[in-house]
Scaffold this motif. Structure first.
Motif, mmCIF file in Angstrom:
data_model
loop_
_atom_site.group_PDB
_atom_site.id
_atom_site.type_symbol
_atom_site.label_atom_id
_atom_site.label_comp_id
_atom_site.label_asym_id
_atom_site.label_seq_id
_atom_site.Cartn_x
_atom_site.Cartn_y
_atom_site.Cartn_z
ATOM 1 N N GLY A 57 9.397 -3.546 12.992
ATOM 2 C CA GLY A 57 9.964 -2.406 12.284
ATOM 3 C C GLY A 57 8.904 -1.671 11.501
ATOM 4 O O GLY A 57 8.976 -1.568 10.278
ATOM 5 N N GLU A 58 7.943 -1.141 12.237
ATOM 6 C CA GLU A 58 6.781 -0.543 11.568
ATOM 7 C C GLU A 58 6.317 0.672 12.364
ATOM 8 O O GLU A 58 6.181 0.593 13.597
ATOM 9 N N PRO A 59 6.062 1.810 11.700
ATOM 10 C CA PRO A 59 5.576 2.980 12.438
ATOM 11 C C PRO A 59 4.307 2.647 13.218
ATOM 12 O O PRO A 59 3.463 1.879 12.755
ATOM 13 N N ASP A 60 4.194 3.268 14.413
ATOM 14 C CA ASP A 60 2.951 3.091 15.165
ATOM 15 C C ASP A 60 1.927 4.161 14.791
ATOM 16 O O ASP A 60 0.854 4.219 15.377
ATOM 17 N N PHE A 61 2.276 5.010 13.811
ATOM 18 C CA PHE A 61 1.327 5.986 13.284
ATOM 19 C C PHE A 61 0.528 5.348 12.139
ATOM 20 O O PHE A 61 1.044 4.498 11.419
ATOM 21 N N VAL A 62 -0.715 5.774 11.994
ATOM 22 C CA VAL A 62 -1.444 5.369 10.793
ATOM 23 C C VAL A 62 -1.054 6.314 9.661
ATOM 24 O O VAL A 62 -0.549 7.413 9.894
ATOM 25 N N THR A 63 -1.272 5.872 8.447
ATOM 26 C CA THR A 63 -0.998 6.730 7.291
ATOM 27 C C THR A 63 -1.767 8.041 7.430
ATOM 28 O O THR A 63 -2.957 8.032 7.757
ATOM 29 N N PRO A 64 -1.104 9.190 7.218
ATOM 30 C CA PRO A 64 -1.787 10.485 7.364
ATOM 31 C C PRO A 64 -3.109 10.553 6.593
ATOM 32 O O PRO A 64 -3.248 9.972 5.511
ATOM 33 N N GLN A 65 -4.047 11.308 7.165
ATOM 34 C CA GLN A 65 -5.422 11.332 6.651
ATOM 35 C C GLN A 65 -5.498 11.766 5.184
ATOM 36 O O GLN A 65 -6.244 11.180 4.395
ATOM 37 N N HIS A 66 -4.720 12.786 4.803
ATOM 38 C CA HIS A 66 -4.858 13.285 3.426
ATOM 39 C C HIS A 66 -4.422 12.230 2.404
ATOM 40 O O HIS A 66 -4.940 12.200 1.281
ATOM 41 N N ILE A 67 -3.504 11.348 2.815
ATOM 42 C CA ILE A 67 -3.071 10.276 1.904
ATOM 43 C C ILE A 67 -4.181 9.224 1.784
ATOM 44 O O ILE A 67 -4.500 8.752 0.686
ATOM 45 N N ARG A 68 -4.788 8.890 2.920
ATOM 46 C CA ARG A 68 -5.914 7.937 2.880
ATOM 47 C C ARG A 68 -7.079 8.518 2.083
ATOM 48 O O ARG A 68 -7.749 7.811 1.320
ATOM 49 N N ASP A 69 -7.313 9.831 2.241
ATOM 50 C CA ASP A 69 -8.400 10.470 1.490
ATOM 51 C C ASP A 69 -8.161 10.370 -0.015
ATOM 52 O O ASP A 69 -9.092 10.121 -0.792
ATOM 53 N N MET A 70 -6.912 10.585 -0.421
ATOM 54 C CA MET A 70 -6.606 10.498 -1.855
ATOM 55 C C MET A 70 -6.846 9.082 -2.380
ATOM 56 O O MET A 70 -7.358 8.898 -3.499
ATOM 57 N N GLU A 114 15.130 9.396 4.880
ATOM 58 C CA GLU A 114 14.472 10.596 5.420
ATOM 59 C C GLU A 114 14.393 10.582 6.941
ATOM 60 O O GLU A 114 14.057 11.597 7.546
ATOM 61 N N LEU A 115 14.661 9.430 7.541
ATOM 62 C CA LEU A 115 14.703 9.357 9.004
ATOM 63 C C LEU A 115 16.166 9.425 9.445
ATOM 64 O O LEU A 115 16.704 8.513 10.065
ATOM 65 N N THR A 116 16.821 10.507 9.062
ATOM 66 C CA THR A 116 18.198 10.798 9.475
ATOM 67 C C THR A 116 18.141 11.947 10.469
ATOM 68 O O THR A 116 17.594 13.003 10.156
ATOM 69 N N TYR A 117 18.686 11.726 11.663
ATOM 70 C CA TYR A 117 18.488 12.699 12.746
ATOM 71 C C TYR A 117 19.664 13.642 12.939
ATOM 72 O O TYR A 117 19.527 14.675 13.569
ATOM 73 N N SER A 118 20.805 13.251 12.438
ATOM 74 C CA SER A 118 21.996 14.068 12.633
ATOM 75 C C SER A 118 22.560 14.427 11.260
ATOM 76 O O SER A 118 23.129 13.584 10.573
ATOM 77 N N GLY A 119 22.385 15.663 10.851
ATOM 78 C CA GLY A 119 22.826 16.057 9.520
ATOM 79 C C GLY A 119 21.824 15.655 8.457
ATOM 80 O O GLY A 119 20.677 15.313 8.743
ATOM 81 N N ARG A 120 22.284 15.663 7.221
ATOM 82 C CA ARG A 120 21.414 15.403 6.070
ATOM 83 C C ARG A 120 21.812 14.090 5.413
ATOM 84 O O ARG A 120 22.992 13.759 5.343
ATOM 85 N N HIS A 121 20.818 13.333 4.961
ATOM 86 C CA HIS A 121 21.118 12.089 4.267
ATOM 87 C C HIS A 121 21.881 12.368 2.974
ATOM 88 O O HIS A 121 21.513 13.259 2.206
ATOM 89 N N LYS A 123 8.231 3.714 5.598
ATOM 90 C CA LYS A 123 8.750 4.182 6.879
ATOM 91 C C LYS A 123 8.458 5.666 7.108
ATOM 92 O O LYS A 123 7.824 6.034 8.095
ATOM 93 N N ALA A 124 8.933 6.533 6.217
ATOM 94 C CA ALA A 124 8.804 7.973 6.453
ATOM 95 C C ALA A 124 7.362 8.461 6.372
ATOM 96 O O ALA A 124 6.996 9.451 6.997
ATOM 97 N N HIS A 125 6.518 7.753 5.586
ATOM 98 C CA HIS A 125 5.128 8.174 5.431
ATOM 99 C C HIS A 125 4.146 7.226 6.116
ATOM 100 O O HIS A 125 2.937 7.341 5.900
ATOM 101 N N GLU A 166 3.482 16.170 7.691
ATOM 102 C CA GLU A 166 3.252 14.966 8.513
ATOM 103 C C GLU A 166 4.535 14.155 8.655
ATOM 104 O O GLU A 166 4.806 13.578 9.704
ATOM 105 N N LYS A 167 5.308 14.106 7.587
ATOM 106 C CA LYS A 167 6.584 13.377 7.637
ATOM 107 C C LYS A 167 7.506 13.979 8.699
ATOM 108 O O LYS A 167 8.108 13.240 9.486
ATOM 109 N N GLU A 168 7.615 15.278 8.730
ATOM 110 C CA GLU A 168 8.468 15.936 9.714
ATOM 111 C C GLU A 168 7.927 15.734 11.130
ATOM 112 O O GLU A 168 8.693 15.562 12.080
ATOM 113 N N ARG A 169 6.600 15.792 11.266
ATOM 114 C CA ARG A 169 6.001 15.586 12.592
ATOM 115 C C ARG A 169 6.368 14.198 13.124
ATOM 116 O O ARG A 169 6.784 14.057 14.289
#
Length: 391
Positions: free
Chosen positions: A39-52, A209-216, A237-239, A288-291
């Motif tokens: 249960g883990e994103p296969d994306f790495v943490t976005p670059q700007h967050i790692r930079d910070m 934030e990972l709600t695909y149908s309607g709004r959380h 999860k979302a980030h 990045e979250k939306e992507r």
């Protein structure tokens, strides 16, 4: 020396090992496995967050922080919650930064429970809820949900389980492992029951934030519910920040203060580097979250369609990144299915009963995996189902 049995607390001895961990001990010993288990994103943490995070280290931010967390992060969380769920929280007294949502769950339960207090937990549920309730001296009371009602807890199913010892309801929607969300009407009904019986609600909204149908929609946003709800959320999860171990709790100041008492003795504070990174995620991480969310949504539709086509009837998940197909056509138990699938086709999924007895007859498939891996897994699962189909 005392025998091992006498050296370990009876409460700890009574807990079963995590069904997920036990299964992945098997996975770790094999090569060539395509995993839909983690249960883990296969994306790495976005670059700007790692930079910070790296910038904060270069600036010498290596110290302890307030037990509550750095104020600028709590202020960012307060602004975010006002925008996301419509509630206003005082960042100085009503928000606590924790070491992941897992710690927040533990702190919330230990802060509110007296020995013997009951906590109502809809099942299938995340693996830690029941053990954490037991470790806090409480008694988990399971309410089963089924595919027939969309794996949703309803007021009608909830109320018969309430007793004089019921202290809280622990919700997790969007749900791990089913991907179900709660309809507005069901949230309203549960809120009404909580108010009627003067219950607290612990609402784990890590997948909100990972709600695909309607709004959380948070149960804390219903009238008079903010004062009786502890909202838990985090960045894993979302980030795509699982390894940073950063989460938070927002709720009534007296409960948050009680949680801080425990937090300061067991963790003191969340790591300052992770807190700096989390603030960057909240302030500048929407794109990045939306992507990533859009990519998960594409994979969600791909895996649900694929599972249904190979004969594993799959409920349509509305949130999170899990599919929860029925394995009834094979006649196998969920553990047998997962173990034989792993041994015969080298595909890792999680047995549904790892999430409670209500999950028997299902397996959890994470689609936080690449499209290529999902397609390979579906192809192998199709061969497996064809060989073992009994219905």
């Amino acid at each position: 020396m005392r025998p091992a049995r006498e050296r370990i607390s009876p409460v700890v001895r009574s807990l079963p090992p995590s069904g997920i961990r036990r299964f992945f001990d098997l996975v770790a010993e094999m090569k060539g496995v395509v995993s839909l288990g983690v249960g883990e994103p296969d994306f790495v943490t976005p670059q700007h967050i790692r930079d910070m995070a790296m910038y904060s280290l270069e600036q010498g931010y290596t110290s302890y922080t307030s037990n509550y967390g750095i104020l600028e992060l709590r202020e960012a969380i307060s602004d975010y919650l006002e925008h996301f769920i419509g509630n206003v929280y005082d960042p100085r007294r009503e928000i606590l930064v924790t070491v992941g949502v897992s710690e927040a769950v533990d702190l919330a339960l230990r802060a509110i429970l007296e020995p013997g207090d009951e906590v109502i937990i809809p099942e299938p549920c995340y693996v830690s809820y029941k053990p954490c309730t037991v470790l806090a001296g409480g008694v988990p009371v399971v309410v089963s949900t089924t595919v027939q009602n969309g794996f949703q807890l309803t007021a009608r199913d909830l109320e018969p389980h309430i007793t004089e010892r019921t202290k809280a309801i622990l919700l997790c929607y969007p749900n791990n492992p089913t991907g179900a969300t709660l309809s507005y009407e069901n949230l309203e009904g549960i809120a009404s029951i909580a108010a009627k019986h003067d219950l607290l609600v612990i609402s784990d909204e890590i997948y909100g934030e990972l709600t695909y149908s309607g709004r959380h929609v948070s149960i804390a946003s219903f009238p008079d519910m903010q004062e009786r709800t502890i909202v838990l959320n985090g960045f894993s999860k979302a980030h795509a920040m699982t390894g940073w171990r950063i989460g938070y709790a927002a709720g009534p100041s007296d409960i948050i203060a009680a949680m801080v008492k425990i937090h300061q003795y067991v963790a003191l504070c969340a790591p300052i580097t992770a807190q700096k990174a989390a603030r960057e995620a909240l302030l500048h991480g929407d794109h990045e979250k939306e992507r990533m969310k859009n990519r998960y949504d594409e994979r969600r539709r791909l895996i649900v369609r694929g599972l249904n086509e190979i004969g594993l009837a799959c409920f349509e998940p509305k949130g999170a990144f899990y599919a929860f197909p029925s394995i009834a056509v094979t006649g196998m138990s969920s553990e047998e299915f997962a173990e034989r699938l792993l041994q015969e086709e080298k595909v890792a999924v999680v047995p549904g009963n790892a999430f409670g007895q209500s999950g028997e007859g299902y397996v959890r498939c994470s689609y936080a995996a690449s499209v290529d891996n999902i397609l390979i897994a579906l192809e192998r699962m199709a061969r497996f189902v064809e060989r073992h189909r009994r219905i």
